[in-house]
Design a protein around this motif. Sequence first.
Motif, PDB file in Angstrom:
ATOM      1  N   ILE A  90      66.251  49.956  21.683  1.00 26.33           N
ATOM      2  CA  ILE A  90      66.921  50.330  23.038  1.00 26.33           C
ATOM      3  C   ILE A  90      66.877  48.898  23.901  1.00 26.33           C
ATOM      4  O   ILE A  90      65.736  48.486  24.097  1.00 26.33           O
ATOM      5  CB  ILE A  90      66.791  51.385  23.581  1.00 26.33           C
ATOM      6  CG1 ILE A  90      65.353  51.660  24.271  1.00 26.33           C
ATOM      7  CG2 ILE A  90      67.024  52.735  22.826  1.00 26.33           C
ATOM      8  CD1 ILE A  90      64.886  52.752  25.092  1.00 26.33           C
ATOM      9  N   PRO A  91      68.080  48.547  24.603  1.00 24.77           N
ATOM     10  CA  PRO A  91      67.886  47.511  25.523  1.00 24.77           C
ATOM     11  C   PRO A  91      67.391  47.538  26.920  1.00 24.77           C
ATOM     12  O   PRO A  91      67.718  46.700  27.620  1.00 24.77           O
ATOM     13  CB  PRO A  91      69.515  47.213  25.395  1.00 24.77           C
ATOM     14  CG  PRO A  91      70.038  48.152  25.277  1.00 24.77           C
ATOM     15  CD  PRO A  91      69.585  49.261  24.371  1.00 24.77           C
ATOM     16  N   TYR A  92      66.786  48.645  26.953  1.00 24.58           N
ATOM     17  CA  TYR A  92      66.076  48.744  28.397  1.00 24.58           C
ATOM     18  C   TYR A  92      64.758  49.608  28.299  1.00 24.58           C
ATOM     19  O   TYR A  92      64.412  50.005  27.111  1.00 24.58           O
ATOM     20  CB  TYR A  92      67.109  49.545  29.401  1.00 24.58           C
ATOM     21  CG  TYR A  92      67.675  50.972  28.676  1.00 24.58           C
ATOM     22  CD1 TYR A  92      66.798  52.059  28.757  1.00 24.58           C
ATOM     23  CD2 TYR A  92      68.827  50.854  28.075  1.00 24.58           C
ATOM     24  CE1 TYR A  92      67.220  53.466  28.205  1.00 24.58           C
ATOM     25  CE2 TYR A  92      69.273  52.086  27.406  1.00 24.58           C
ATOM     26  CZ  TYR A  92      68.259  53.332  27.403  1.00 24.58           C
ATOM     27  OH  TYR A  92      68.980  54.349  27.053  1.00 24.58           O
ATOM     28  N   LYS A  93      64.035  49.438  29.294  1.00 23.70           N
ATOM     29  CA  LYS A  93      62.564  50.317  29.373  1.00 23.70           C
ATOM     30  C   LYS A  93      62.724  51.688  29.911  1.00 23.70           C
ATOM     31  O   LYS A  93      63.680  51.900  30.650  1.00 23.70           O
ATOM     32  CB  LYS A  93      61.841  49.344  30.545  1.00 23.70           C
ATOM     33  CG  LYS A  93      60.416  49.696  30.369  1.00 23.70           C
ATOM     34  CD  LYS A  93      59.528  49.130  31.394  1.00 23.70           C
ATOM     35  CE  LYS A  93      58.367  49.526  31.310  1.00 23.70           C
ATOM     36  NZ  LYS A  93      57.317  48.848  32.419  1.00 23.70           N
ATOM     37  N   ILE A  94      62.249  52.418  29.207  1.00 21.24           N
ATOM     38  CA  ILE A  94      62.207  53.847  29.409  1.00 21.24           C
ATOM     39  C   ILE A  94      60.986  53.861  30.777  1.00 21.24           C
ATOM     40  O   ILE A  94      59.715  53.724  30.376  1.00 21.24           O
ATOM     41  CB  ILE A  94      61.559  54.795  28.287  1.00 21.24           C
ATOM     42  CG1 ILE A  94      62.714  54.676  27.196  1.00 21.24           C
ATOM     43  CG2 ILE A  94      61.606  56.011  28.786  1.00 21.24           C
ATOM     44  CD1 ILE A  94      62.589  55.447  26.202  1.00 21.24           C
ATOM     45  N   SER A  95      61.496  54.210  31.893  1.00 21.99           N
ATOM     46  CA  SER A  95      60.969  54.387  33.028  1.00 21.99           C
ATOM     47  C   SER A  95      61.495  54.906  34.087  1.00 21.99           C
ATOM     48  O   SER A  95      62.793  54.730  34.287  1.00 21.99           O
ATOM     49  CB  SER A  95      60.242  52.910  33.445  1.00 21.99           C
ATOM     50  OG  SER A  95      59.752  52.892  34.699  1.00 21.99           O
ATOM     51  N   PRO A  96      60.633  55.596  34.886  1.00 19.92           N
ATOM     52  CA  PRO A  96      61.089  56.414  36.100  1.00 19.92           C
ATOM     53  C   PRO A  96      62.107  55.247  37.118  1.00 19.92           C
ATOM     54  O   PRO A  96      63.003  55.668  37.859  1.00 19.92           O
ATOM     55  CB  PRO A  96      60.103  57.145  36.774  1.00 19.92           C
ATOM     56  CG  PRO A  96      59.195  57.284  35.769  1.00 19.92           C
ATOM     57  CD  PRO A  96      59.423  56.001  34.717  1.00 19.92           C
ATOM     58  N   SER A  97      61.488  53.981  36.852  1.00 21.87           N
ATOM     59  CA  SER A  97      61.933  52.787  37.940  1.00 21.87           C
ATOM     60  C   SER A  97      63.232  52.277  37.535  1.00 21.87           C
ATOM     61  O   SER A  97      63.897  51.325  37.941  1.00 21.87           O
ATOM     62  CB  SER A  97      61.023  51.998  38.346  1.00 21.87           C
ATOM     63  OG  SER A  97      60.559  51.417  37.016  1.00 21.87           O
ATOM     64  N   THR A  98      63.685  52.539  36.196  1.00 18.64           N
ATOM     65  CA  THR A  98      64.895  51.764  35.443  1.00 18.64           C
ATOM     66  C   THR A  98      66.214  52.165  36.151  1.00 18.64           C
ATOM     67  O   THR A  98      66.375  53.220  36.693  1.00 18.64           O
ATOM     68  CB  THR A  98      65.214  52.559  34.149  1.00 18.64           C
ATOM     69  OG1 THR A  98      64.001  52.190  33.234  1.00 18.64           O
ATOM     70  CG2 THR A  98      66.365  52.010  33.349  1.00 18.64           C
TER      71      THR A  98
END
Length: 102
Positions: A90-98
């Motif tokens: 996936i092209p993004y980080k899994i994070s609450p700050s995404t």
Amino acid sequence: MAVSAPKAEAEIQCGQVVRYLTPCISYVANGGTVQAACCSGIKSLYSLAQSTTNCQIVCNCLKQAVSGVPYTAFNLGLAAGLPNLCGVNIPYKISPSTDCSK
């Protein structure tokens, strides 16, 4: 001859996101072995979230699901590593700050 408009991609619902990822909860909470059902859910969700709109919906649903749930950096690390463990890039980080708008 009648010409119909192409069908729009159906939008994902938060209930679907939760159902696909429920098998991942024990891994994210405790570590250990990732269940096949977890990876199956991640792959299914990834295949459904190909449009920008659906990616944003999934992102926002995940953020809603974890809001108010206590978690540690350990849990976040496990969650962030799931796509890679399941063979999904996936092209993004899994994070609450995404930032789900991007």
